[in-house]
Design a protein around this motif. Sequence first.
Motif, PDB file in Angstrom:
ATOM      1  N   ALA A  87       0.515  -1.137   0.117  1.00  7.21           N
ATOM      2  CA  ALA A  87      -0.018   0.338  -0.185  1.00  7.21           C
ATOM      3  C   ALA A  87       1.128   1.523  -0.140  1.00  7.21           C
ATOM      4  O   ALA A  87       0.623   2.563  -0.792  1.00  7.21           O
ATOM      5  N   ILE A  88       1.953   1.017   0.937  1.00  5.20           N
ATOM      6  CA  ILE A  88       2.854   2.786   0.593  1.00  5.20           C
ATOM      7  C   ILE A  88       3.610   2.462  -0.787  1.00  5.20           C
ATOM      8  O   ILE A  88       3.405   3.672  -1.336  1.00  5.20           O
ATOM      9  N   SER A  89       3.351   1.917  -1.322  1.00  7.44           N
ATOM     10  CA  SER A  89       4.394   2.103  -2.755  1.00  7.44           C
ATOM     11  C   SER A  89       3.036   1.908  -4.236  1.00  7.44           C
ATOM     12  O   SER A  89       3.817   2.833  -4.874  1.00  7.44           O
ATOM     13  N   SER A  90       2.087   1.697  -3.706  1.00  8.49           N
ATOM     14  CA  SER A  90       1.361   2.350  -4.080  1.00  8.49           C
ATOM     15  C   SER A  90       1.138   3.617  -3.983  1.00  8.49           C
ATOM     16  O   SER A  90       0.390   4.623  -4.954  1.00  8.49           O
ATOM     17  N   LEU A  91       0.952   4.236  -2.884  1.00 11.75           N
ATOM     18  CA  LEU A  91       0.566   5.391  -2.399  1.00 11.75           C
ATOM     19  C   LEU A  91       2.106   6.296  -3.504  1.00 11.75           C
ATOM     20  O   LEU A  91       2.074   7.374  -3.793  1.00 11.75           O
ATOM     21  N   LEU A  92       3.559   5.776  -2.925  1.00  8.43           N
ATOM     22  CA  LEU A  92       4.056   6.501  -3.465  1.00  8.43           C
ATOM     23  C   LEU A  92       4.343   6.857  -4.772  1.00  8.43           C
ATOM     24  O   LEU A  92       4.998   7.538  -5.434  1.00  8.43           O
ATOM     25  N   SER A  93       3.257   5.811  -5.830  1.00  5.05           N
ATOM     26  CA  SER A  93       4.201   5.781  -7.244  1.00  5.05           C
ATOM     27  C   SER A  93       2.951   6.614  -8.000  1.00  5.05           C
ATOM     28  O   SER A  93       3.258   7.293  -9.114  1.00  5.05           O
ATOM     29  N   VAL A  94       1.300   7.534  -6.458  1.00  2.00           N
ATOM     30  CA  VAL A  94       1.361   8.686  -7.102  1.00  2.00           C
ATOM     31  C   VAL A  94       1.600   9.693  -6.379  1.00  2.00           C
ATOM     32  O   VAL A  94       0.870  10.710  -6.763  1.00  2.00           O
TER      33      VAL A  94
ATOM     34  N   ASP B  64       6.443  16.324  -2.808  1.00  2.00           N
ATOM     35  CA  ASP B  64       5.373  15.475  -1.844  1.00  2.00           C
ATOM     36  C   ASP B  64       5.821  15.278   0.061  1.00  2.00           C
ATOM     37  O   ASP B  64       6.961  14.587  -0.058  1.00  2.00           O
ATOM     38  N   SER B  65       5.269  16.475   0.629  1.00  2.00           N
ATOM     39  CA  SER B  65       5.493  16.235   1.961  1.00  2.00           C
ATOM     40  C   SER B  65       5.884  14.488   2.146  1.00  2.00           C
ATOM     41  O   SER B  65       6.744  13.978   3.482  1.00  2.00           O
ATOM     42  N   ILE B  66       5.090  13.723   1.911  1.00  2.00           N
ATOM     43  CA  ILE B  66       4.356  12.265   1.470  1.00  2.00           C
ATOM     44  C   ILE B  66       5.659  11.768   1.308  1.00  2.00           C
ATOM     45  O   ILE B  66       6.329  10.682   2.441  1.00  2.00           O
ATOM     46  N   THR B  67       6.128  11.625   0.595  1.00  2.00           N
ATOM     47  CA  THR B  67       6.988  10.817  -0.337  1.00  2.00           C
ATOM     48  C   THR B  67       8.875  11.156   0.177  1.00  2.00           C
ATOM     49  O   THR B  67       9.275  10.443   0.555  1.00  2.00           O
ATOM     50  N   GLN B  68       8.751  12.825   0.860  1.00  2.00           N
ATOM     51  CA  GLN B  68       9.637  12.844   1.662  1.00  2.00           C
ATOM     52  C   GLN B  68      10.029  12.502   2.909  1.00  2.00           C
ATOM     53  O   GLN B  68      11.139  12.010   3.017  1.00  2.00           O
ATOM     54  N   GLY B  69       8.917  12.351   3.797  1.00  2.00           N
ATOM     55  CA  GLY B  69       8.882  11.755   4.870  1.00  2.00           C
ATOM     56  C   GLY B  69       8.967  10.251   4.885  1.00  2.00           C
ATOM     57  O   GLY B  69       9.496   9.616   5.672  1.00  2.00           O
TER      58      GLY B  69
ATOM     59  N   LEU C 241      16.351  -6.260  -0.378  1.00  2.00           N
ATOM     60  CA  LEU C 241      16.100  -6.682  -1.383  1.00  2.00           C
ATOM     61  C   LEU C 241      14.767  -6.103  -1.817  1.00  2.00           C
ATOM     62  O   LEU C 241      13.556  -5.671  -2.235  1.00  2.00           O
ATOM     63  N   THR C 242      13.232  -7.067  -0.324  1.00  2.00           N
ATOM     64  CA  THR C 242      12.498  -6.495  -0.785  1.00  2.00           C
ATOM     65  C   THR C 242      12.015  -4.670  -0.936  1.00  2.00           C
ATOM     66  O   THR C 242      11.073  -4.048  -1.284  1.00  2.00           O
ATOM     67  N   LEU C 243      12.340  -3.902   0.325  1.00  2.00           N
ATOM     68  CA  LEU C 243      12.670  -2.167   0.280  1.00  2.00           C
ATOM     69  C   LEU C 243      13.464  -1.941  -0.793  1.00  2.00           C
ATOM     70  O   LEU C 243      12.645  -0.790  -1.390  1.00  2.00           O
ATOM     71  N   ASN C 244      14.043  -2.670  -1.745  1.00  2.00           N
ATOM     72  CA  ASN C 244      14.558  -2.487  -3.047  1.00  2.00           C
ATOM     73  C   ASN C 244      13.867  -1.584  -3.466  1.00  2.00           C
ATOM     74  O   ASN C 244      14.254  -1.271  -4.601  1.00  2.00           O
ATOM     75  N   SER C 245      12.949  -2.907  -3.861  1.00  2.00           N
ATOM     76  CA  SER C 245      11.703  -2.680  -4.469  1.00  2.00           C
ATOM     77  C   SER C 245      10.605  -1.021  -4.650  1.00  2.00           C
ATOM     78  O   SER C 245      10.235  -1.353  -5.578  1.00  2.00           O
ATOM     79  N   LEU C 246      10.835  -1.187  -3.419  1.00  2.04           N
ATOM     80  CA  LEU C 246       9.913  -0.004  -2.976  1.00  2.04           C
ATOM     81  C   LEU C 246      10.255   1.031  -2.964  1.00  2.04           C
ATOM     82  O   LEU C 246      10.108   2.178  -3.579  1.00  2.04           O
ATOM     83  N   THR C 247      11.907   1.596  -3.741  1.00  4.43           N
ATOM     84  CA  THR C 247      12.454   2.634  -3.506  1.00  4.43           C
ATOM     85  C   THR C 247      12.777   2.861  -5.612  1.00  4.43           C
ATOM     86  O   THR C 247      13.685   3.861  -5.128  1.00  4.43           O
ATOM     87  N   ASP C 248      12.360   1.843  -5.628  1.00  2.67           N
ATOM     88  CA  ASP C 248      12.332   2.647  -6.839  1.00  2.67           C
ATOM     89  C   ASP C 248      12.036   3.906  -7.176  1.00  2.67           C
ATOM     90  O   ASP C 248      10.477   3.955  -7.375  1.00  2.67           O
ATOM     91  N   GLY C 249      12.579   4.886  -8.284  1.00  3.75           N
ATOM     92  CA  GLY C 249      12.315   5.951  -8.149  1.00  3.75           C
ATOM     93  C   GLY C 249      12.035   6.872  -7.393  1.00  3.75           C
ATOM     94  O   GLY C 249      11.623   8.015  -7.699  1.00  3.75           O
TER      95      GLY C 249
END
Length: 238
Positions: A91-98, A103-108, A161-169
């Motif tokens: 869910a966090i990954s989906s939120l970051l993708s949009v 955004d303060s959310i992304t920076q946080g 490795l899981t977090l790595n996919s979360l931080t792409d882009g």
Amino acid sequence: MRPTIAEYPMIVVFTTIGASFLVSSTDLVSLYLAIELQSFAVYILAALYRNNESATAAGLKYFLLGALSSAFILLGSSLIYGYTGLTNLDAISSLLSVSSPSDSITQGVILGLVIMTVGFLFKIASAPFHNWAPDVYDGVPTIVTTWLAVMPKISIFVLLLTLNSLTDGLGLSFGDITVNVWQALLLVCSLLSLIIGTVVGLAQFRIKRLLAYSTISHVGFMLLALAVSGQESIDAFL
């Protein structure tokens, strides 16, 4: 000398169960609980020989610095939850993708991920968070050293490795340049681990301290593969 406490096999089982839960965790809460289940059992293993002063000191040092790293993981998790209101990684990954990088959310989330990762780097003995490893490896019983050097690191590397996919882009913009702070942190720690693990290892005269610095050097290679984050580097990492 063999371990003489009857609970020894059960403690080993707890570390294995904690590692298994950690590998399959997709939520910040279950992730932290799995890390603690794994870590508490390893703390007990480190202080297995209660009548041995060096083993007791090593176990205490491992416990205190492990608690510090757990505090970093909790702080990072709370920041991510505070900015997103979510604990599920998908869910966090989906939120970051949009969300946009400004955004303060992304920076946080970036700040929370970096603080969490510092806690993980403590637990895998990556430089510059490695100071506990040589003393603990040297002080604990050899049968525990072999378990310490391998088991906790496998599960945490799979988690990274899981977090790595979360931080792409996911990066911060500095003018025309966008920097992925998470990957930059891994690169810096990789470089320091390779240098310290190799150079300081040359001066060691005790086998278990040499094993500790060898582990730090190997951690540097694995972090380098994660930081590069390409298909070939991930294959090499695995």
